[in-house]
Design an enzyme around this catalytic site. Sequence first.
Site, PDB file in Angstrom:
ATOM      1  N   SER A   1      19.361 -29.736 124.916  1.00  0.00           N
ATOM      2  CA  SER A   1      20.071 -28.895 126.059  1.00  0.00           C
ATOM      3  C   SER A   1      21.614 -28.737 125.725  1.00  0.00           C
ATOM      4  O   SER A   1      22.043 -29.749 124.873  1.00  0.00           O
ATOM      5  CB  SER A   1      20.217 -29.700 127.327  1.00  0.00           C
ATOM      6  OG  SER A   1      21.050 -29.368 128.292  1.00  0.00           O
TER       7      SER A   1
ATOM      8  N   HIS B   1      23.837 -28.560 128.055  1.00  0.00           N
ATOM      9  CA  HIS B   1      24.765 -28.881 129.185  1.00  0.00           C
ATOM     10  C   HIS B   1      25.450 -27.577 129.697  1.00  0.00           C
ATOM     11  O   HIS B   1      26.630 -27.568 130.002  1.00  0.00           O
ATOM     12  CB  HIS B   1      25.594 -29.907 128.920  1.00  0.00           C
ATOM     13  CG  HIS B   1      24.846 -31.199 128.082  1.00  0.00           C
ATOM     14  ND1 HIS B   1      24.212 -31.904 129.031  1.00  0.00           N
ATOM     15  CD2 HIS B   1      24.777 -31.846 126.914  1.00  0.00           C
ATOM     16  CE1 HIS B   1      23.610 -32.994 128.556  1.00  0.00           C
ATOM     17  NE2 HIS B   1      23.930 -33.004 127.134  1.00  0.00           N
TER      18      HIS B   1
ATOM     19  N   ARG C   1      27.426 -23.365 125.221  1.00  0.00           N
ATOM     20  CA  ARG C   1      28.005 -23.674 123.960  1.00  0.00           C
ATOM     21  C   ARG C   1      29.581 -23.873 124.008  1.00  0.00           C
ATOM     22  O   ARG C   1      30.285 -22.913 124.478  1.00  0.00           O
ATOM     23  CB  ARG C   1      27.486 -22.587 122.953  1.00  0.00           C
ATOM     24  CG  ARG C   1      25.935 -22.823 122.642  1.00  0.00           C
ATOM     25  CD  ARG C   1      25.514 -21.938 121.850  1.00  0.00           C
ATOM     26  NE  ARG C   1      25.647 -20.490 122.335  1.00  0.00           N
ATOM     27  CZ  ARG C   1      25.060 -19.398 121.658  1.00  0.00           C
ATOM     28  NH1 ARG C   1      24.854 -19.629 120.438  1.00  0.00           N
ATOM     29  NH2 ARG C   1      25.001 -18.166 122.291  1.00  0.00           N
TER      30      ARG C   1
ATOM     31  N   ASP D   1      16.008 -26.787 127.639  1.00  0.00           N
ATOM     32  CA  ASP D   1      16.676 -25.915 128.511  1.00  0.00           C
ATOM     33  C   ASP D   1      18.062 -25.430 128.097  1.00  0.00           C
ATOM     34  O   ASP D   1      18.333 -25.577 127.016  1.00  0.00           O
ATOM     35  CB  ASP D   1      16.946 -26.652 129.960  1.00  0.00           C
ATOM     36  CG  ASP D   1      18.465 -27.463 129.867  1.00  0.00           C
ATOM     37  OD1 ASP D   1      18.910 -27.750 128.643  1.00  0.00           O
ATOM     38  OD2 ASP D   1      18.885 -27.928 130.921  1.00  0.00           O
ATOM     39  N   GLY D   2      18.532 -24.458 128.725  1.00  0.00           N
ATOM     40  CA  GLY D   2      19.962 -23.694 128.086  1.00  0.00           C
ATOM     41  C   GLY D   2      19.380 -22.321 127.913  1.00  0.00           C
ATOM     42  O   GLY D   2      18.594 -22.159 126.706  1.00  0.00           O
ATOM     43  N   GLY D   3      19.919 -21.468 128.454  1.00  0.00           N
ATOM     44  CA  GLY D   3      19.855 -20.059 128.213  1.00  0.00           C
ATOM     45  C   GLY D   3      18.468 -19.299 128.870  1.00  0.00           C
ATOM     46  O   GLY D   3      18.057 -18.330 128.707  1.00  0.00           O
ATOM     47  N   VAL D   4      17.645 -20.289 129.498  1.00  0.00           N
ATOM     48  CA  VAL D   4      16.372 -19.898 130.007  1.00  0.00           C
ATOM     49  C   VAL D   4      16.444 -19.084 131.294  1.00  0.00           C
ATOM     50  O   VAL D   4      16.992 -19.592 132.315  1.00  0.00           O
ATOM     51  CB  VAL D   4      15.493 -21.125 130.199  1.00  0.00           C
ATOM     52  CG1 VAL D   4      14.119 -20.782 130.696  1.00  0.00           C
ATOM     53  CG2 VAL D   4      15.332 -21.680 128.955  1.00  0.00           C
ATOM     54  N   ARG D   5      16.181 -17.950 131.213  1.00  0.00           N
ATOM     55  CA  ARG D   5      16.278 -17.180 132.765  1.00  0.00           C
ATOM     56  C   ARG D   5      15.246 -16.419 132.996  1.00  0.00           C
ATOM     57  O   ARG D   5      15.177 -15.762 134.299  1.00  0.00           O
ATOM     58  CB  ARG D   5      17.365 -16.017 132.226  1.00  0.00           C
ATOM     59  CG  ARG D   5      18.616 -16.700 132.048  1.00  0.00           C
ATOM     60  CD  ARG D   5      19.511 -17.103 133.020  1.00  0.00           C
ATOM     61  NE  ARG D   5      20.771 -17.537 132.865  1.00  0.00           N
ATOM     62  CZ  ARG D   5      21.177 -18.966 132.375  1.00  0.00           C
ATOM     63  NH1 ARG D   5      19.908 -19.750 132.271  1.00  0.00           N
ATOM     64  NH2 ARG D   5      22.244 -19.430 132.344  1.00  0.00           N
TER      65      ARG D   5
ATOM     66  N   GLY E   1      17.100 -24.284 134.822  1.00  0.00           N
ATOM     67  CA  GLY E   1      18.154 -24.839 135.834  1.00  0.00           C
ATOM     68  C   GLY E   1      19.022 -23.858 136.619  1.00  0.00           C
ATOM     69  O   GLY E   1      19.020 -23.800 137.797  1.00  0.00           O
TER      70      GLY E   1
END
Length: 147
Positions: free
Chosen positions: A23, A25, A28, A56-60, A79
């Site tokens: 992640s 968080h 970046r 996770d991170g940037g999942v759209r 998220g």
Amino acid sequence: MFRRDNADARAAVEAGADAVFISNHGGRNLDSEPGTIELLEEIKAEVGDEVAVLLDGGVRSATDVAIALGLGADAVGIGSPIVWALAAGGEDTLRGYLDDIVESLRRTFGLMGISRVSQLTREYVSRRDEFVPDWALASFLPPRFES
């Protein structure tokens, strides 16, 4: 700052972790740092099947989920869109969003010719740098600082 040696993932496994969560968080801090999807295969190679790897991170979108699963993630977090849906319209909007992403993932799988997550392998995924040469992207991407 990011370390490219995957020492944190290995240390987590050696300390008895059941999973590694990749992640950023919520973003970046430096434009030249890699996104979580760019690190997934390296970290998965480091820990193998010893522990679950979550990302996770940037999942759209459902396509983002399919790419992460195809690159080796055991689970994918989405998220921000969940929070946005909940904030925008409460439980009904959230339920609608989740229904939409599940249906979109089914459609994505159908277009790929598969019907189950277990069928989704690396062969179904192409990363940008695999089919577009670096020179063609140079003017669009931030510089990378390799040590």
